[in-house]
Design a protein around this motif. Structure first.
Motif, mmCIF file in Angstrom:
data_model
loop_
_atom_site.group_PDB
_atom_site.id
_atom_site.type_symbol
_atom_site.label_atom_id
_atom_site.label_comp_id
_atom_site.label_asym_id
_atom_site.label_seq_id
_atom_site.Cartn_x
_atom_site.Cartn_y
_atom_site.Cartn_z
ATOM 1 N N LEU A 288 -88.430 34.336 -13.884
ATOM 2 C CA LEU A 288 -88.988 33.531 -12.787
ATOM 3 C C LEU A 288 -88.173 33.731 -11.507
ATOM 4 O O LEU A 288 -88.742 33.873 -10.419
ATOM 5 N N GLU A 289 -86.839 33.751 -11.636
ATOM 6 C CA GLU A 289 -86.017 33.948 -10.440
ATOM 7 C C GLU A 289 -86.315 35.305 -9.794
ATOM 8 O O GLU A 289 -86.416 35.425 -8.572
ATOM 9 N N ALA A 290 -86.466 36.336 -10.649
ATOM 10 C CA ALA A 290 -86.773 37.670 -10.117
ATOM 11 C C ALA A 290 -88.167 37.682 -9.473
ATOM 12 O O ALA A 290 -88.385 38.293 -8.425
ATOM 13 N N LEU A 291 -89.098 36.970 -10.104
ATOM 14 C CA LEU A 291 -90.455 36.880 -9.537
ATOM 15 C C LEU A 291 -90.411 36.260 -8.143
ATOM 16 O O LEU A 291 -91.034 36.755 -7.199
ATOM 17 N N LEU A 292 -89.652 35.160 -8.007
ATOM 18 C CA LEU A 292 -89.601 34.467 -6.714
ATOM 19 C C LEU A 292 -89.043 35.378 -5.622
ATOM 20 O O LEU A 292 -89.528 35.374 -4.489
ATOM 21 N N ALA A 293 -88.026 36.177 -5.994
ATOM 22 C CA ALA A 293 -87.456 37.104 -5.001
ATOM 23 C C ALA A 293 -88.509 38.142 -4.606
ATOM 24 O O ALA A 293 -88.646 38.495 -3.421
ATOM 25 N N TYR A 294 -89.263 38.623 -5.577
ATOM 26 C CA TYR A 294 -90.285 39.632 -5.278
ATOM 27 C C TYR A 294 -91.400 39.031 -4.406
ATOM 28 O O TYR A 294 -91.833 39.639 -3.422
ATOM 29 N N LEU A 295 -91.828 37.811 -4.762
ATOM 30 C CA LEU A 295 -92.884 37.150 -3.970
ATOM 31 C C LEU A 295 -92.417 36.921 -2.541
ATOM 32 O O LEU A 295 -93.181 37.112 -1.586
ATOM 33 N N ALA A 296 -91.131 36.542 -2.386
ATOM 34 C CA ALA A 296 -90.595 36.316 -1.031
ATOM 35 C C ALA A 296 -90.680 37.614 -0.230
ATOM 36 O O ALA A 296 -90.990 37.597 0.970
ATOM 37 N N GLY A 297 -90.443 38.745 -0.898
ATOM 38 C CA GLY A 297 -90.559 40.043 -0.229
ATOM 39 C C GLY A 297 -91.994 40.306 0.219
ATOM 40 O O GLY A 297 -92.237 40.768 1.344
ATOM 41 N N ASP A 300 -92.742 38.027 3.215
ATOM 42 C CA ASP A 300 -92.091 38.528 4.442
ATOM 43 C C ASP A 300 -92.867 39.694 5.022
ATOM 44 O O ASP A 300 -93.112 39.763 6.231
ATOM 45 N N LEU A 301 -93.245 40.623 4.140
ATOM 46 C CA LEU A 301 -93.969 41.809 4.600
ATOM 47 C C LEU A 301 -95.298 41.399 5.242
ATOM 48 O O LEU A 301 -95.636 41.827 6.353
ATOM 49 N N PHE A 302 -96.039 40.544 4.557
ATOM 50 C CA PHE A 302 -97.373 40.173 5.026
ATOM 51 C C PHE A 302 -97.288 39.389 6.336
ATOM 52 O O PHE A 302 -97.919 39.749 7.338
ATOM 53 N N CYS A 303 -96.466 38.342 6.323
ATOM 54 C CA CYS A 303 -96.405 37.479 7.514
ATOM 55 C C CYS A 303 -95.741 38.214 8.681
ATOM 56 O O CYS A 303 -96.176 38.089 9.837
ATOM 57 N N GLY A 304 -94.703 38.991 8.381
ATOM 58 C CA GLY A 304 -94.008 39.730 9.443
ATOM 59 C C GLY A 304 -94.943 40.736 10.110
ATOM 60 O O GLY A 304 -94.997 40.832 11.347
ATOM 61 N N THR A 305 -95.701 41.461 9.294
ATOM 62 C CA THR A 305 -96.597 42.482 9.854
ATOM 63 C C THR A 305 -97.680 41.822 10.709
ATOM 64 O O THR A 305 -98.013 42.294 11.799
ATOM 65 N N ILE A 306 -98.214 40.713 10.205
ATOM 66 C CA ILE A 306 -99.267 40.047 10.984
ATOM 67 C C ILE A 306 -98.707 39.558 12.316
ATOM 68 O O ILE A 306 -99.323 39.759 13.374
ATOM 69 N N ALA A 369 -99.644 37.470 -4.993
ATOM 70 C CA ALA A 369 -98.978 37.700 -6.284
ATOM 71 C C ALA A 369 -99.492 39.001 -6.894
ATOM 72 O O ALA A 369 -100.259 39.008 -7.866
ATOM 73 N N CYS A 370 -99.076 40.092 -6.284
ATOM 74 C CA CYS A 370 -99.573 41.405 -6.690
ATOM 75 C C CYS A 370 -98.506 42.442 -6.326
ATOM 76 O O CYS A 370 -97.592 42.151 -5.549
ATOM 77 N N PRO A 371 -98.602 43.652 -6.886
ATOM 78 C CA PRO A 371 -97.640 44.688 -6.500
ATOM 79 C C PRO A 371 -97.645 44.902 -4.982
ATOM 80 O O PRO A 371 -98.679 44.749 -4.322
ATOM 81 N N ARG A 372 -96.463 45.246 -4.462
ATOM 82 C CA ARG A 372 -96.326 45.383 -3.001
ATOM 83 C C ARG A 372 -97.322 46.384 -2.434
ATOM 84 O O ARG A 372 -97.808 46.229 -1.312
ATOM 85 N N SER A 373 -97.648 47.407 -3.210
ATOM 86 C CA SER A 373 -98.586 48.419 -2.700
ATOM 87 C C SER A 373 -99.946 47.795 -2.370
ATOM 88 O O SER A 373 -100.640 48.259 -1.466
ATOM 89 N N MET A 374 -100.292 46.735 -3.057
ATOM 90 C CA MET A 374 -101.570 46.070 -2.769
ATOM 91 C C MET A 374 -101.482 45.278 -1.465
ATOM 92 O O MET A 374 -102.437 45.220 -0.691
ATOM 93 N N VAL A 375 -100.324 44.667 -1.239
ATOM 94 C CA VAL A 375 -100.131 43.950 0.033
ATOM 95 C C VAL A 375 -100.213 44.964 1.181
ATOM 96 O O VAL A 375 -100.841 44.715 2.218
ATOM 97 N N GLU A 376 -99.584 46.125 0.979
ATOM 98 C CA GLU A 376 -99.614 47.163 2.025
ATOM 99 C C GLU A 376 -101.046 47.631 2.274
ATOM 100 O O GLU A 376 -101.459 47.817 3.423
ATOM 101 N N GLU A 377 -101.818 47.770 1.195
ATOM 102 C CA GLU A 377 -103.201 48.221 1.341
ATOM 103 C C GLU A 377 -104.037 47.161 2.088
ATOM 104 O O GLU A 377 -104.846 47.495 2.952
#
Ligand SMILES: Cc1ncc(COP(=O)(O)O)c(C=O)c1O
Length: 387
Positions: A288-297, A300-306, A369-377
């Motif tokens: 769960l801790e690792a998941l939270l760190a990944y979700l935070a990433g 950040d990517l989604f909100c920062g890019t927008i 809640a998906c792999p980063r590549s999906m957020v990028e897409e």
């Protein structure tokens, strides 16, 4: 347990009956859509959960099942360790899902024709839980300053009438992403105590937080006796299809009423709930801790890019949940046209803000809640059509 590479891995979910993937085109009326709607995760459950389930499958007999004391111990330890709330085994009522429990809870605290206060916008099934059983869902908009939301105590005061019996609380909040702070919850508890209201507190997202979550239980002893707390391991560990939730009701009389109504639906635990949930709560906290760190990433990517590249849209990083509430009003599109644009041009399946109440018009909710590549897409598709 739970490395970035594991969360990055794309798992094919098409053809498994996953609603998010297999029902997306039909639900949105599009083709080849990127599904970032319904709130489950595209990540495999934690390794210990998969091992426990494999052993359970291997045993081979999947008859009628009950939950053992080890299950209740695991739930109690989790609530104590993660949320510092004391729970007795007898307070925990099994429900297949929180959504079914919301309807039972509404019936346990009110009569047909009564009013249920619902701070809005909020997860759509809240309204249905009231209306399906002949109660009036009284929607009370949250106060909003840009994308900062808080409870509007004055509006709640105004909405209370002689038939108001309960308030439905979503904490942390889907879709606006708030993790309510203790003083805000204390104020809300005081309001409910003064007006004699029960509280149905849906805390299903309480483990998915980026700041400390305060449970509604334990804030105010008088309110504890009038609270139905809905919790589940299913969002936290991606087990929604296992169908298991824990409805915590400290007051014996209220619990009896709840259980009498619940008994009419004859729901019982699946043969897989105990193995999955004990492995999740007892052995998967580091995942769960690792998941939270990944979700935070991802957030950040989604909100920062927008913020940097798509100023027509407005976002705020959620304090909890993996859901981002996006204000699309800057596009100047009517809600139907907004959905058509997202589906037909961007080929994105994002939850329509109106699913969360009328004040959600002009918004969409994006599930990260998906792999980063999906957020990028997703960002690539938005940029291609909005720039
Ligand atoms: C606030 C809230 N409650 C309940 C649920 C669903 O709960 P369940 O799958 O246990 O019925 C969701 C799922 O998105 C949710 O966001």
């Amino acid at each position: 347990m739970g490395t970035t590479e594991e969360f990055d891995r794309v798992v094919e979910r098409r053809g498994t009956g996953a609603i998010k993937w297999d029902a997306v085109d039909a639900s949105f009326g599009g083709q080849d859509l990127l599904p970032m709607w319904i709130a489950d995760m595209d990540f495999p459950a934690p390794p210990r959960v998969r091992e426990a389930l494999s052993a359970r499958v291997e045993q081979g007999v999947y008859g009628y099942s009950r939950l053992s004391p080890a299950y209740y111990d695991a739930v109690i330890r989790w609530m104590d360790r993660r949320h510092r709330i004391h729970v007795e085994p007898s307070w925990i009522c099994f429900a297949a899902g929180v959504v079914s429990a919301l309807g039972i809870a509404v019936q346990a605290v009110s009569e047909p024709g009564d009013d249920i206060l619902i701070p809005s916008p909020v997860y759509g099934p809240f309204y249905k839980a009231a209306e399906d059983f002949g109660r009036r869902a009284v929607s009370v908009p949250l106060a909003r300053d840009g994308l900062d939301y808080r409870f509007d105590l004055a509006a709640l005061e105004e909405a209370v009438g002689p038939r108001t019996r309960a308030l439905m609380l979503c904490s942390p909040h889907n879709p606006v992403g708030r993790v309510w702070e203790r003083p805000e919850l204390e104020e809300l508890a005081r309001f409910c105590r003064v007006h004699g209201l029960a509280v149905i507190a849906d805390e299903i997202h309480s483990d998915l937080v980026f700041r400390p979550h305060t449970s509604f239980l334990g804030l105010d002893p008088e309110m504890d006796a009038r609270t139905i707390l809905c919790t589940a391991p299913t969002k936290t560990f991606n087990l929604a299809g296992i169908q298991d939730s824990n409805i915590i009701i400290p007051d014996a009389a209220l619990r009896r009423r709840y259980k009498a109504i619940a008994a009419k639906s004859h729901a019982m635990p699946s043969a897989f709930a105990e193995a999955a949930v004990t492995a999740a709560y007892d052995q998967s906290e580091d995942w769960l801790e690792a998941l939270l760190a990944y979700l935070a990433g991802n957030i950040d990517l989604f909100c920062g890019t927008i913020r940097r590249e798509l100023p027509q849209l407005r976002v705020q990083a959620p304090q909890g949940t993996y859901l981002v509430w996006v204000d699309c009003s800057g596009l100047g599109l009517e809600p139907d046209a907004l959905q058509r644009f997202l589906v037909e041009e961007c080929r994105l399946a994002l939850s329509d803000g109106r699913d969360f109440g009328p004040d959600g018009a002009g918004f969409v909710r994006v599930n990260l809640a998906c792999p980063r590549s999906m957020v990028e897409e997703c960002l690539r598709r938005l940029k291609a059509h909005l720039r």
